[in-house]
Design a protein around this motif. Sequence first.
Motif, short mmCIF file in Angstrom:
data_model
loop_
_atom_site.label_atom_id
_atom_site.label_comp_id
_atom_site.label_asym_id
_atom_site.label_seq_id
_atom_site.Cartn_x
_atom_site.Cartn_y
_atom_site.Cartn_z
N ALA A 34 6.75 40.34 15.42
CA ALA A 34 6.88 38.92 15.75
C ALA A 34 8.33 38.56 15.98
O ALA A 34 9.23 39.14 15.37
CB ALA A 34 6.31 38.06 14.61
N ILE A 35 8.52 37.60 16.88
CA ILE A 35 9.81 36.96 17.08
C ILE A 35 9.61 35.48 16.78
O ILE A 35 8.49 34.99 16.81
CB ILE A 35 10.36 37.16 18.52
N THR A 36 10.69 34.81 16.46
CA THR A 36 10.59 33.40 16.13
C THR A 36 11.45 32.56 17.06
O THR A 36 12.46 33.05 17.59
CB THR A 36 11.02 33.12 14.68
N ALA A 37 11.05 31.32 17.23
CA ALA A 37 11.83 30.38 18.02
C ALA A 37 11.37 28.97 17.70
O ALA A 37 10.21 28.74 17.34
CB ALA A 37 11.65 30.64 19.51
N CYS A 38 12.28 28.03 17.84
CA CYS A 38 11.96 26.61 17.75
C CYS A 38 12.22 26.03 19.14
O CYS A 38 13.39 25.93 19.55
CB CYS A 38 12.83 25.91 16.72
N PRO A 39 11.18 25.66 19.87
CA PRO A 39 11.41 25.11 21.21
C PRO A 39 12.34 23.90 21.23
O PRO A 39 13.13 23.74 22.17
CB PRO A 39 10.00 24.74 21.68
N GLU A 40 12.28 23.07 20.21
CA GLU A 40 13.15 21.89 20.18
C GLU A 40 14.61 22.28 20.04
O GLU A 40 15.48 21.72 20.71
CB GLU A 40 12.69 20.94 19.06
N MET A 41 14.88 23.27 19.20
CA MET A 41 16.25 23.75 19.06
C MET A 41 16.68 24.50 20.33
O MET A 41 17.82 24.37 20.78
CB MET A 41 16.38 24.67 17.84
N LEU A 42 15.77 25.28 20.93
CA LEU A 42 16.09 25.96 22.19
C LEU A 42 16.46 24.96 23.27
O LEU A 42 17.26 25.25 24.15
CB LEU A 42 14.89 26.80 22.66
N GLY A 43 15.86 23.78 23.20
CA GLY A 43 16.13 22.72 24.17
C GLY A 43 17.42 21.97 23.91
O GLY A 43 17.78 21.07 24.67
N GLY A 44 18.11 22.31 22.82
CA GLY A 44 19.41 21.72 22.54
C GLY A 44 19.42 20.61 21.52
O GLY A 44 20.46 19.98 21.29
N LEU A 45 18.28 20.34 20.88
CA LEU A 45 18.26 19.27 19.87
C LEU A 45 18.88 19.77 18.57
O LEU A 45 18.81 20.95 18.24
CB LEU A 45 16.83 18.78 19.64
N ALA A 46 19.47 18.86 17.83
CA ALA A 46 20.13 19.18 16.56
C ALA A 46 19.10 19.22 15.43
O ALA A 46 17.94 18.84 15.59
CB ALA A 46 21.18 18.12 16.25
#
Length: 160
Positions: A34-46
């Motif tokens: 598995a890999i992880t990601a937060c789409p909101e953080m990837l989009g530049g949100l704090a």
Amino acid sequence: MYLISACLAGKPVRYDAKAYHYDAIQQLIAQQLAITACPEMLGGLACPREPAEICGGSALDVLAGKARVLTRQGGDVTQAFISGAYKALELAQRHQVTAAVFKENSPSCGRHFIYDGSFRAAKQPGAGVAAALLLQHGFAVLSEQDFFARLADRKSTRLN
């Protein structure tokens, strides 16, 4: 290979800087499944950040430019959500993900339910922006409840 919401993997990236810890998810990560990601953080949100909800339509409407993602104070974060969704899609494609395990109710990651845009904790059927984009591109998207139900089914099948 799974793409898992970072908040489900113990990373404090939720809007309120909280996270969840699930041993089964930690095991997948340790096994490099598995890999992880937060789409909101990837989009530049704090982080932390104001809560946001889809307003004026569905996630598909957001992707089509017909609805927006707004914060409780009225800030427009639509572009960050769209950008993060496309970055999550690129990760899923690059890593040949077979399924995404996303946080239910999230305006990015919700699979079956999202908040209704009223900021009154009312939910409605629907997907978040990243979940909808991955579904459009043929990826399986599971809520954490779906994922844990599948794990339980596999375990009970092996025991019988």
